[in-house]
Design a protein around this motif. Structure first.
Motif, mmCIF file in Angstrom:
data_model
loop_
_atom_site.group_PDB
_atom_site.id
_atom_site.type_symbol
_atom_site.label_atom_id
_atom_site.label_comp_id
_atom_site.label_asym_id
_atom_site.label_seq_id
_atom_site.Cartn_x
_atom_site.Cartn_y
_atom_site.Cartn_z
ATOM 1 N N LEU A 34 5.439 -6.091 -1.258
ATOM 2 C CA LEU A 34 5.733 -4.998 -0.495
ATOM 3 C C LEU A 34 4.289 -4.174 -0.314
ATOM 4 O O LEU A 34 3.870 -3.626 1.042
ATOM 5 N N SER A 35 3.543 -4.180 -1.304
ATOM 6 C CA SER A 35 2.144 -3.567 -1.171
ATOM 7 C C SER A 35 1.261 -4.177 -0.317
ATOM 8 O O SER A 35 0.669 -3.764 0.598
ATOM 9 N N LEU A 36 1.321 -5.511 -0.179
ATOM 10 C CA LEU A 36 0.598 -6.324 0.894
ATOM 11 C C LEU A 36 1.157 -6.007 2.281
ATOM 12 O O LEU A 36 0.243 -6.142 3.123
ATOM 13 N N ASP A 52 -5.910 7.637 11.587
ATOM 14 C CA ASP A 52 -5.370 8.613 10.597
ATOM 15 C C ASP A 52 -4.087 8.100 9.879
ATOM 16 O O ASP A 52 -4.002 8.192 8.675
ATOM 17 N N VAL A 53 -3.148 7.672 10.957
ATOM 18 C CA VAL A 53 -1.961 6.850 10.299
ATOM 19 C C VAL A 53 -2.383 5.730 9.353
ATOM 20 O O VAL A 53 -1.617 5.417 8.343
ATOM 21 N N SER A 54 -3.407 4.982 9.751
ATOM 22 C CA SER A 54 -3.795 4.011 8.991
ATOM 23 C C SER A 54 -4.349 4.314 7.608
ATOM 24 O O SER A 54 -3.846 3.763 6.710
ATOM 25 N N MET A 55 -5.166 5.265 7.493
ATOM 26 C CA MET A 55 -5.543 5.924 6.327
ATOM 27 C C MET A 55 -4.194 6.327 5.557
ATOM 28 O O MET A 55 -4.199 5.852 4.174
ATOM 29 N N ALA A 56 -3.139 7.052 5.980
ATOM 30 C CA ALA A 56 -2.177 7.551 5.270
ATOM 31 C C ALA A 56 -1.465 6.461 4.669
ATOM 32 O O ALA A 56 -0.870 6.416 3.607
ATOM 33 N N GLU A 57 -1.259 5.210 5.403
ATOM 34 C CA GLU A 57 -0.268 4.122 5.165
ATOM 35 C C GLU A 57 -1.257 3.489 4.030
ATOM 36 O O GLU A 57 -0.377 2.990 3.076
ATOM 37 N N VAL A 59 -3.214 4.421 1.741
ATOM 38 C CA VAL A 59 -3.234 5.267 0.414
ATOM 39 C C VAL A 59 -1.759 5.213 0.039
ATOM 40 O O VAL A 59 -1.491 5.065 -1.205
ATOM 41 N N ILE A 60 -0.751 5.834 0.861
ATOM 42 C CA ILE A 60 0.419 5.921 0.240
ATOM 43 C C ILE A 60 1.146 4.574 0.158
ATOM 44 O O ILE A 60 1.542 4.483 -1.123
ATOM 45 N N GLY A 61 1.350 3.665 0.893
ATOM 46 C CA GLY A 61 2.098 2.378 0.664
ATOM 47 C C GLY A 61 1.453 1.567 -0.090
ATOM 48 O O GLY A 61 1.922 0.672 -1.090
ATOM 49 N N THR A 62 0.064 1.186 -0.289
ATOM 50 C CA THR A 62 -0.614 0.455 -0.985
ATOM 51 C C THR A 62 -0.803 1.034 -2.420
ATOM 52 O O THR A 62 -0.695 0.287 -3.499
ATOM 53 N N GLY A 63 -1.240 2.195 -2.526
ATOM 54 C CA GLY A 63 -1.627 2.892 -3.851
ATOM 55 C C GLY A 63 -0.542 3.487 -4.214
ATOM 56 O O GLY A 63 0.176 3.034 -5.556
ATOM 57 N N PHE A 64 0.133 4.573 -3.780
ATOM 58 C CA PHE A 64 1.069 5.560 -4.659
ATOM 59 C C PHE A 64 2.486 4.854 -4.546
ATOM 60 O O PHE A 64 2.899 4.827 -5.854
ATOM 61 N N THR A 65 2.991 4.179 -3.778
ATOM 62 C CA THR A 65 4.185 3.546 -3.822
ATOM 63 C C THR A 65 4.095 2.518 -4.847
ATOM 64 O O THR A 65 5.284 2.211 -5.727
ATOM 65 N N GLY B 127 -7.950 13.959 6.547
ATOM 66 C CA GLY B 127 -7.146 15.275 6.582
ATOM 67 C C GLY B 127 -6.705 15.353 5.229
ATOM 68 O O GLY B 127 -7.116 14.758 3.966
ATOM 69 N N GLY B 128 -6.121 16.659 5.139
ATOM 70 C CA GLY B 128 -5.773 16.903 3.657
ATOM 71 C C GLY B 128 -4.723 15.888 3.112
ATOM 72 O O GLY B 128 -4.810 15.842 2.046
ATOM 73 N N PHE B 129 -3.835 15.627 3.992
ATOM 74 C CA PHE B 129 -2.951 14.736 3.358
ATOM 75 C C PHE B 129 -3.399 13.473 2.667
ATOM 76 O O PHE B 129 -3.194 13.118 1.617
ATOM 77 N N GLN B 130 -4.387 12.619 3.472
ATOM 78 C CA GLN B 130 -4.771 11.461 3.054
ATOM 79 C C GLN B 130 -5.744 11.596 1.674
ATOM 80 O O GLN B 130 -5.721 10.931 0.697
ATOM 81 N N GLY B 131 -6.598 12.758 1.880
ATOM 82 C CA GLY B 131 -7.508 13.081 0.799
ATOM 83 C C GLY B 131 -6.657 13.314 -0.388
ATOM 84 O O GLY B 131 -7.382 13.195 -1.527
ATOM 85 N N GLY B 132 -5.718 14.302 -0.217
ATOM 86 C CA GLY B 132 -4.857 14.775 -1.489
ATOM 87 C C GLY B 132 -4.266 13.487 -2.141
ATOM 88 O O GLY B 132 -4.028 13.391 -3.471
ATOM 89 N N VAL B 133 -3.691 12.362 -1.162
ATOM 90 C CA VAL B 133 -3.030 11.141 -2.085
ATOM 91 C C VAL B 133 -4.251 10.325 -2.548
ATOM 92 O O VAL B 133 -3.868 9.869 -3.580
ATOM 93 N N ILE B 134 -5.612 10.376 -2.107
ATOM 94 C CA ILE B 134 -6.557 9.749 -2.918
ATOM 95 C C ILE B 134 -6.771 10.600 -4.249
ATOM 96 O O ILE B 134 -6.854 9.841 -5.295
ATOM 97 N N LEU B 135 -6.677 11.764 -4.162
ATOM 98 C CA LEU B 135 -6.903 12.815 -5.482
ATOM 99 C C LEU B 135 -5.493 12.355 -6.692
ATOM 100 O O LEU B 135 -6.097 11.924 -7.592
ATOM 101 N N ALA B 136 -4.577 12.138 -5.926
ATOM 102 C CA ALA B 136 -3.455 11.644 -6.719
ATOM 103 C C ALA B 136 -3.652 10.451 -7.085
ATOM 104 O O ALA B 136 -3.124 10.001 -8.403
#
Lengths: 111, 245
Positions: A34-36, A52-57, A59-65, B127-136
């Motif tokens: 799932l991470s991959l 922007d969406v790529s960075m969010a995906e 960080v969230i999908g690969t790292g946090f989830t 932006g704030g969201f991405q950087g905040g998740v990196i901090l988390a």
């Protein structure tokens, strides 16, 4: 023109990862697939110029989830899916069929 | 067995056909949204002052949606803290000394990267969201490497809840300030926030402030969710032996 071939390759890898995440027995391996999958999605977004969406995906999908799911597996101790009909994946007969076809093709090629 | 496989394939085909029909019917109204995106692309810089159009849409044109997203994180943090209330952290020693020292040398670089993403949210992707998740994610890294005790007690993470609520309150106060001055909730340049020169750090009105607030809020919320999940749930587990007494 040249960017389309790696783009479609990444899309193909995403589909393979999603299939593997649903068929694998070990939940830890499924989480890694799932991470991959999330990493491939992030690359796809970067190809589509939505950085922007790529960075969010990524960080969230690969790292946090992944961290949250691995924590859940470690806390509950459910490393494998057992019993209760959960292991009966509807895709498993297809995969088994493909495997047997490939094996028959391979043995036919050898003999 | 093969009947099940055929059934699964037929179901997958039907579902994908349905989705295709849905999205192909959605494509026609999307064409009528073209003037809106054209307006964002052509007037975004002069109306908001941010050269990152995505950020200007997220924080200025559609700032109310961003407020809703941050409230979702706040609600999930509140729920998780309610579930894991009153439990203590279990002891963990972390990894070996070599890993601890090398992560200690690398951690400032990670923090600088995350802070750069947050502060340059209106200038470059991020932006704030991405950087905040990196901090988390840094909190997760510290928890894995240095142990739960260090991460939850000795670092900033102990003030997570306060940071979370202060940042949510600050977001709403910024919106109310715009409402008071200009009559529009989260009004940016019409509420006399300084526009600055586009492309510089101090530009685009309140966007720098909102990026910092969102970054701190997401950092506090997600890391507190992770740290709550690390708590020792041994007392809650319903065993058959302990149920008797």
């Amino acid at each position: 023109m040249g960017i389309e071939i790696p783009f479609y390759a990444v899309l193909f890898i995403i589909v393979l990862c999603a299939l593997a995440a649903t068929t694998v027995e070990d939940t830890l391996v499924a989480v890694l697939f799932l991470s991959l999958f999330s990493a491939g999605t992030a690359v796809t977004f970067a190809f589509l110029r939505a950085v922007d969406v790529s960075m969010a995906e990524a960080v969230i999908g690969t790292g946090f989830t992944t961290a949250i799911l691995v924590t859940a597996i470690a806390r509950t101790g459910c490393h494998t899916i057992t019993g209760d009909g959960l292991s009966e994946n509807p895709l498993k007969p297809i995969i088994r069929r493909l495997k047997s076809l490939y094996r028959r093709y391979e043995s036919g090629g050898n003999s | 067995m093969t009947r099940r496989g055929i059934l699964a394939m037929l179901t997958a085909l039907a579902v994908s056909f349905t989705f295709w029909r849905l999205f192909s019917s959605l494509l026609i109204p999307l064409q009528s949204l073209q003037p809106v995106s054209d307006h964002f692309l052509s007037h975004g810089v002069e109306e908001t002052g941010a050269i990152n159009i995505v950020c200007s849409v997220l924080l200025d044109y559609r700032g109310f949606d961003t407020l809703g997203e941050t409230m979702v994180i706040l609600a999930s943090v509140t729920t998780v803290s309610m579930l894991f209330r009153g439990l203590s952290h279990s002891d963990s020693m972390g990894l070996s000394l070599m890993v601890k020292r090398s992560i200690g040398y690398m951690a400032p670089l990670f923090w600088i990267f995350a802070i750069c993403i947050i502060m340059n949210g209106h200038l470059s992707p991020g932006g704030g969201f991405q950087g905040g998740v990196i901090l988390a994610a840094m909190t997760i890294l510290f928890t894995v490497v240095f142990g739960v005790e260090f991460s939850a007690v000795k670092r900033v993470s102990r003030y997570n809840q306060i940071i979370e609520y202060i940042c949510a309150f600050g977001f709403i106060l910024t919106g109310l300030w715009g409402l008071m001055i200009s009559g529009a909730f989260l009004g940016n340049l019409i509420a006399n926030f300084p526009a600055g020169r586009p492309g510089t750090l101090y530009s685009a009105g309140f966007m720098l402030l909102l990026n910092i607030l969102i970054g701190l809020k997401v950092m506090a919320g997600l890391s507190s969710i992770f740290l709550y999940l690390q708590k020792d749930a041994g007392h809650v587990c319903i065993d058959t032996e302990t149920e008797d007494d």
